[in-house]
Design a protein around this motif. Structure first.
Motif, PDB file in Angstrom:
ATOM      1  N   ALA A 106       0.802  -1.221   0.000  1.00 34.99           N
ATOM      2  CA  ALA A 106       0.000   0.000   0.000  1.00 34.99           C
ATOM      3  C   ALA A 106       0.842   1.282   0.000  1.00 34.99           C
ATOM      4  O   ALA A 106       0.436   2.292  -0.579  1.00 34.99           O
ATOM      5  CB  ALA A 106      -0.928   0.009   1.216  1.00 34.99           C
ATOM      6  N   ARG A 107       1.990   1.232   0.670  1.00 34.49           N
ATOM      7  CA  ARG A 107       2.830   2.432   0.805  1.00 34.49           C
ATOM      8  C   ARG A 107       4.298   2.024   0.824  1.00 34.49           C
ATOM      9  O   ARG A 107       4.624   0.911   1.197  1.00 34.49           O
ATOM     10  CB  ARG A 107       2.519   3.155   2.119  1.00 34.49           C
ATOM     11  N   LYS A 108       5.178   2.944   0.465  1.00 34.52           N
ATOM     12  CA  LYS A 108       6.603   2.609   0.506  1.00 34.52           C
ATOM     13  C   LYS A 108       7.020   2.393   1.958  1.00 34.52           C
ATOM     14  O   LYS A 108       6.873   3.270   2.803  1.00 34.52           O
ATOM     15  CB  LYS A 108       7.477   3.678  -0.124  1.00 34.52           C
ATOM     16  N   ALA A 109       7.538   1.204   2.213  1.00 33.70           N
ATOM     17  CA  ALA A 109       7.918   0.807   3.565  1.00 33.70           C
ATOM     18  C   ALA A 109       9.407   0.500   3.623  1.00 33.70           C
ATOM     19  O   ALA A 109      10.043   0.183   2.615  1.00 33.70           O
ATOM     20  CB  ALA A 109       7.122  -0.430   3.991  1.00 33.70           C
ATOM     21  N   ALA A 110       9.932   0.578   4.846  1.00 39.84           N
ATOM     22  CA  ALA A 110      11.314   0.169   5.110  1.00 39.84           C
ATOM     23  C   ALA A 110      11.310  -0.718   6.343  1.00 39.84           C
ATOM     24  O   ALA A 110      10.607  -0.436   7.316  1.00 39.84           O
ATOM     25  CB  ALA A 110      12.215   1.375   5.342  1.00 39.84           C
ATOM     26  N   LEU A 111      12.074  -1.798   6.287  1.00 41.71           N
ATOM     27  CA  LEU A 111      12.262  -2.676   7.436  1.00 41.71           C
ATOM     28  C   LEU A 111      13.465  -2.184   8.218  1.00 41.71           C
ATOM     29  O   LEU A 111      14.536  -1.968   7.642  1.00 41.71           O
ATOM     30  CB  LEU A 111      12.501  -4.119   6.994  1.00 41.71           C
ATOM     31  N   LEU A 112      13.304  -2.029   9.528  1.00 41.18           N
ATOM     32  CA  LEU A 112      14.383  -1.540  10.389  1.00 41.18           C
ATOM     33  C   LEU A 112      14.874  -2.616  11.334  1.00 41.18           C
ATOM     34  O   LEU A 112      14.084  -3.314  11.970  1.00 41.18           O
ATOM     35  CB  LEU A 112      13.905  -0.362  11.239  1.00 41.18           C
ATOM     36  N   CYS A 113      16.185  -2.727  11.437  1.00 47.30           N
ATOM     37  CA  CYS A 113      16.823  -3.526  12.477  1.00 47.30           C
ATOM     38  C   CYS A 113      18.154  -2.850  12.801  1.00 47.30           C
ATOM     39  O   CYS A 113      18.477  -1.794  12.260  1.00 47.30           O
ATOM     40  CB  CYS A 113      17.005  -4.978  12.024  1.00 47.30           C
ATOM     41  N   TYR A 114      18.925  -3.469  13.679  1.00 44.49           N
ATOM     42  CA  TYR A 114      20.167  -2.863  14.159  1.00 44.49           C
ATOM     43  C   TYR A 114      21.323  -2.932  13.155  1.00 44.49           C
ATOM     44  O   TYR A 114      21.972  -1.934  12.877  1.00 44.49           O
ATOM     45  CB  TYR A 114      20.581  -3.529  15.478  1.00 44.49           C
TER      46      TYR A 114
END
Length: 148
Positions: free
Chosen positions: A108-116
């Protein structure tokens, strides 16, 4: 469909948010099992508020985080062991539900996956991306915020 990943290991919060905004990210999906950090600005409450101020939605999908034994293996550089532990974890029902949610958000929308981890290749988020790409045609950009 575009999908991004980002690690905050070597960058301050402001630089991570700048990088996300420059990439057009609309929603950040936190894929840490524990959304707390010794790094300033990356614990769930403060990160969520700072992202909101920047116009980026924050979603924490805890079940897409690495179990403790997987995090321990990763810290010791045992990537294959971390991968095996995380793959088994991803087969669990709650992880499958949250994986489906991540896919729907990213469609649906531009997403980013975050981790360390700064390097996506040694991080479980690369496995999450692989599973997401099995379901949908995501083109992936691994964002690299630089240190200030």
């Amino acid at each position: 469909m575009p999908l991004a990943t980002i690690g905050y290991e070597s960058a301050p919060q402001a630089r991570v948010i700048e990088t996300l905004k420059a990439a057009g990210v609309e929603v950040l999906i936190d894929v840490r099992a524990v959304a707390a950090s010794r790094r300033a600005g990356f614990s769930k409450g403060l990160l969520s508020a700072s992202l909101e101020d920047a116009g980026i939605e924050y979603v924490h999908l805890r079940a897409l985080g690495t179990p403790k034994e997987g995090r321990m293996a990763a810290r010791k550089g045992r990537t294959a062991e971390m991968r095996a532990i995380f793959e088994a974890h991803l087969a669990e029902p709650e992880a499958q539900l949250q994986l489906a949610r991540a896919i729907e958000i990213a469609k649906a929308r531009k997403a980013a996956l975050l981790c360390y981890e700064a390097d996506h290749r040694g991080c479980h988020r690369s496995i999450v991306v692989e599973r997401m790409q099995e379901a949908e045609d995501f083109s992936v950009e691994n964002l690299q915020p630089s240190t200030l």
